[in-house]
Design a protein around this motif. Structure first.
Motif, PDB file in Angstrom:
ATOM      1  N   GLU A  70       0.855  -1.198   0.000  1.00 39.00           N
ATOM      2  CA  GLU A  70       0.000   0.000   0.000  1.00 39.00           C
ATOM      3  C   GLU A  70       0.882   1.236   0.000  1.00 39.00           C
ATOM      4  N   VAL A  71       1.242   1.675  -1.186  1.00 35.46           N
ATOM      5  CA  VAL A  71       2.061   2.868  -1.348  1.00 35.46           C
ATOM      6  C   VAL A  71       1.521   3.674  -2.515  1.00 35.46           C
ATOM      7  N   LYS A  72       1.908   4.932  -2.577  1.00 35.89           N
ATOM      8  CA  LYS A  72       1.495   5.760  -3.704  1.00 35.89           C
ATOM      9  C   LYS A  72       2.294   5.412  -4.953  1.00 35.89           C
ATOM     10  N   GLU A  73       3.591   5.173  -4.774  1.00 39.30           N
ATOM     11  CA  GLU A  73       4.431   4.824  -5.909  1.00 39.30           C
ATOM     12  C   GLU A  73       4.258   3.354  -6.235  1.00 39.30           C
ATOM     13  N   HIS A  74       4.237   3.036  -7.513  1.00 37.34           N
ATOM     14  CA  HIS A  74       4.170   1.644  -7.909  1.00 37.34           C
ATOM     15  C   HIS A  74       5.093   1.405  -9.088  1.00 37.34           C
ATOM     16  N   LEU A  75       5.356   0.139  -9.364  1.00 35.03           N
ATOM     17  CA  LEU A  75       6.204  -0.225 -10.483  1.00 35.03           C
ATOM     18  C   LEU A  75       5.468   0.120 -11.764  1.00 35.03           C
ATOM     19  N   ALA A  76       5.998   1.077 -12.503  1.00 34.94           N
ATOM     20  CA  ALA A  76       5.332   1.584 -13.700  1.00 34.94           C
ATOM     21  C   ALA A  76       5.909   1.000 -14.981  1.00 34.94           C
ATOM     22  N   GLY A  77       7.122   0.471 -14.920  1.00 36.04           N
ATOM     23  CA  GLY A  77       7.742  -0.084 -16.108  1.00 36.04           C
ATOM     24  C   GLY A  77       9.168  -0.489 -15.820  1.00 36.04           C
ATOM     25  N   TYR A  78       9.835  -0.934 -16.865  1.00 40.50           N
ATOM     26  CA  TYR A  78      11.221  -1.361 -16.709  1.00 40.50           C
ATOM     27  C   TYR A  78      11.971  -1.148 -18.011  1.00 40.50           C
ATOM     28  N   ILE A  79      13.264  -0.995 -17.885  1.00 42.48           N
ATOM     29  CA  ILE A  79      14.169  -0.895 -19.019  1.00 42.48           C
ATOM     30  C   ILE A  79      15.302  -1.872 -18.748  1.00 42.48           C
ATOM     31  N   ILE A  80      15.625  -2.678 -19.727  1.00 42.35           N
ATOM     32  CA  ILE A  80      16.770  -3.579 -19.600  1.00 42.35           C
ATOM     33  C   ILE A  80      17.883  -3.007 -20.458  1.00 42.35           C
ATOM     34  N   VAL A  81      19.019  -2.778 -19.824  1.00 41.81           N
ATOM     35  CA  VAL A  81      20.174  -2.226 -20.521  1.00 41.81           C
ATOM     36  C   VAL A  81      21.354  -3.178 -20.400  1.00 41.81           C
ATOM     37  N   ASP A  82      22.226  -3.129 -21.350  1.00 39.64           N
ATOM     38  CA  ASP A  82      23.462  -3.910 -21.334  1.00 39.64           C
ATOM     39  C   ASP A  82      24.591  -2.895 -21.326  1.00 39.64           C
ATOM     40  N   VAL A  83      25.090  -2.599 -20.126  1.00 42.30           N
ATOM     41  CA  VAL A  83      26.087  -1.546 -19.956  1.00 42.30           C
ATOM     42  C   VAL A  83      27.363  -2.127 -19.371  1.00 42.30           C
ATOM     43  N   SER A  84      28.427  -1.353 -19.447  1.00 40.57           N
ATOM     44  CA  SER A  84      29.742  -1.833 -19.029  1.00 40.57           C
ATOM     45  C   SER A  84      29.956  -1.828 -17.521  1.00 40.57           C
ATOM     46  N   SER A  85      29.106  -1.085 -16.788  1.00 38.88           N
ATOM     47  CA  SER A  85      29.351  -0.993 -15.341  1.00 38.88           C
ATOM     48  C   SER A  85      28.084  -0.613 -14.587  1.00 38.88           C
ATOM     49  N   LEU A  86      28.105  -0.868 -13.307  1.00 34.08           N
ATOM     50  CA  LEU A  86      27.023  -0.441 -12.426  1.00 34.08           C
ATOM     51  C   LEU A  86      26.917   1.081 -12.437  1.00 34.08           C
ATOM     52  N   GLU A  87      28.043   1.750 -12.493  1.00 30.08           N
ATOM     53  CA  GLU A  87      28.045   3.215 -12.508  1.00 30.08           C
ATOM     54  C   GLU A  87      27.283   3.757 -13.713  1.00 30.08           C
ATOM     55  N   ARG A  88      27.433   3.122 -14.891  1.00 31.33           N
ATOM     56  CA  ARG A  88      26.710   3.571 -16.094  1.00 31.33           C
ATOM     57  C   ARG A  88      25.219   3.353 -15.905  1.00 31.33           C
ATOM     58  N   ALA A  89      24.831   2.218 -15.337  1.00 29.67           N
ATOM     59  CA  ALA A  89      23.409   1.954 -15.091  1.00 29.67           C
ATOM     60  C   ALA A  89      22.834   2.997 -14.138  1.00 29.67           C
ATOM     61  N   ILE A  90      23.574   3.353 -13.105  1.00 30.96           N
ATOM     62  CA  ILE A  90      23.128   4.366 -12.146  1.00 30.96           C
ATOM     63  C   ILE A  90      23.034   5.724 -12.835  1.00 30.96           C
ATOM     64  N   GLU A  91      23.975   6.029 -13.704  1.00 34.35           N
ATOM     65  CA  GLU A  91      23.951   7.307 -14.422  1.00 34.35           C
ATOM     66  C   GLU A  91      22.702   7.398 -15.303  1.00 34.35           C
ATOM     67  N   ILE A  92      22.375   6.315 -16.004  1.00 30.28           N
ATOM     68  CA  ILE A  92      21.168   6.292 -16.839  1.00 30.28           C
ATOM     69  C   ILE A  92      19.933   6.462 -15.957  1.00 30.28           C
ATOM     70  N   ALA A  93      19.858   5.700 -14.865  1.00 25.27           N
ATOM     71  CA  ALA A  93      18.704   5.779 -13.958  1.00 25.27           C
ATOM     72  C   ALA A  93      18.547   7.189 -13.394  1.00 25.27           C
ATOM     73  N   SER A  94      19.643   7.854 -13.090  1.00 24.72           N
ATOM     74  CA  SER A  94      19.563   9.202 -12.509  1.00 24.72           C
ATOM     75  C   SER A  94      19.046  10.221 -13.516  1.00 24.72           C
ATOM     76  N   ARG A  95      19.176   9.925 -14.803  1.00 26.87           N
ATOM     77  CA  ARG A  95      18.700  10.830 -15.842  1.00 26.87           C
ATOM     78  C   ARG A  95      17.263  10.543 -16.256  1.00 26.87           C
ATOM     79  N   TRP A  96      16.721   9.403 -15.831  1.00 23.58           N
ATOM     80  CA  TRP A  96      15.346   9.051 -16.173  1.00 23.58           C
ATOM     81  C   TRP A  96      14.413   9.992 -15.414  1.00 23.58           C
ATOM     82  N   PRO A  97      13.438  10.611 -16.062  1.00 26.11           N
ATOM     83  CA  PRO A  97      12.584  11.595 -15.392  1.00 26.11           C
ATOM     84  C   PRO A  97      11.911  11.084 -14.117  1.00 26.11           C
ATOM     85  N   ASP A  98      11.545   9.817 -14.077  1.00 28.53           N
ATOM     86  CA  ASP A  98      10.875   9.299 -12.882  1.00 28.53           C
ATOM     87  C   ASP A  98      11.766   9.330 -11.644  1.00 28.53           C
ATOM     88  N   ALA A  99      13.078   9.392 -11.826  1.00 26.45           N
ATOM     89  CA  ALA A  99      13.988   9.493 -10.682  1.00 26.45           C
ATOM     90  C   ALA A  99      13.768  10.789  -9.921  1.00 26.45           C
TER      91      ALA A  99
END
Length: 116
Positions: A70-99
């Motif tokens: 019971e929360v306001k936020e819910h899982l709205a979607g997902y993106i699967i990426v194939d990136v070279s590092s965890l840092e790149r995945a975090i960088e992409i996630a930080s740029r996603w508007p929902d962040a």
């Protein structure tokens, strides 16, 4: 995998021009991921009222409407990426508007299930 969490009610309260800008931002980021060959796939998910949670309790199937928490936020979607590092995945996630309005969860995919 980048899991996208947002509050649909909060998103709907944004002025239309802000909603439009978010979609443009998502489109730009998706084009970048495609150009970099980092995008594997992804989808938006139906809104929470269309969700059913299934549990087996004492051998009986129990189905409830909506997400299991019971929360306001819910899982709205997902993106699967194939990136070279965890840092790149975090960088992409930080740029996603929902962040900026909800949250992005970065989680490695451990194994694939093939359905034939």
């Amino acid at each position: 995998m980048l899991l996208i969490y947002n509050d649909p009610a909060a998103m709907k309260r944004l002025p239309q021009e802000e909603q439009d800008k978010l979609m443009v931002d998502v489109g730009g980021l998706m084009e970048e991921l495609k150009a970099n060959h980092e995008l594997v796939g992804g989808d938006a998910l139906a809104e929470a009222p269309q969700t059913r949670t299934v549990r087996v309790v004492d051998g009986a199937v129990a189905t409830t409407d909506g997400p299991f928490v019971e929360v306001k936020e819910h899982l709205a979607g997902y993106i699967i990426v194939d990136v070279s590092s965890l840092e790149r995945a975090i960088e992409i996630a930080s740029r996603w508007p929902d962040a900026h309005f909800g949250a992005m969860e970065v989680r490695p995919v451990v194994d694939s299930i093939s359905i034939d």
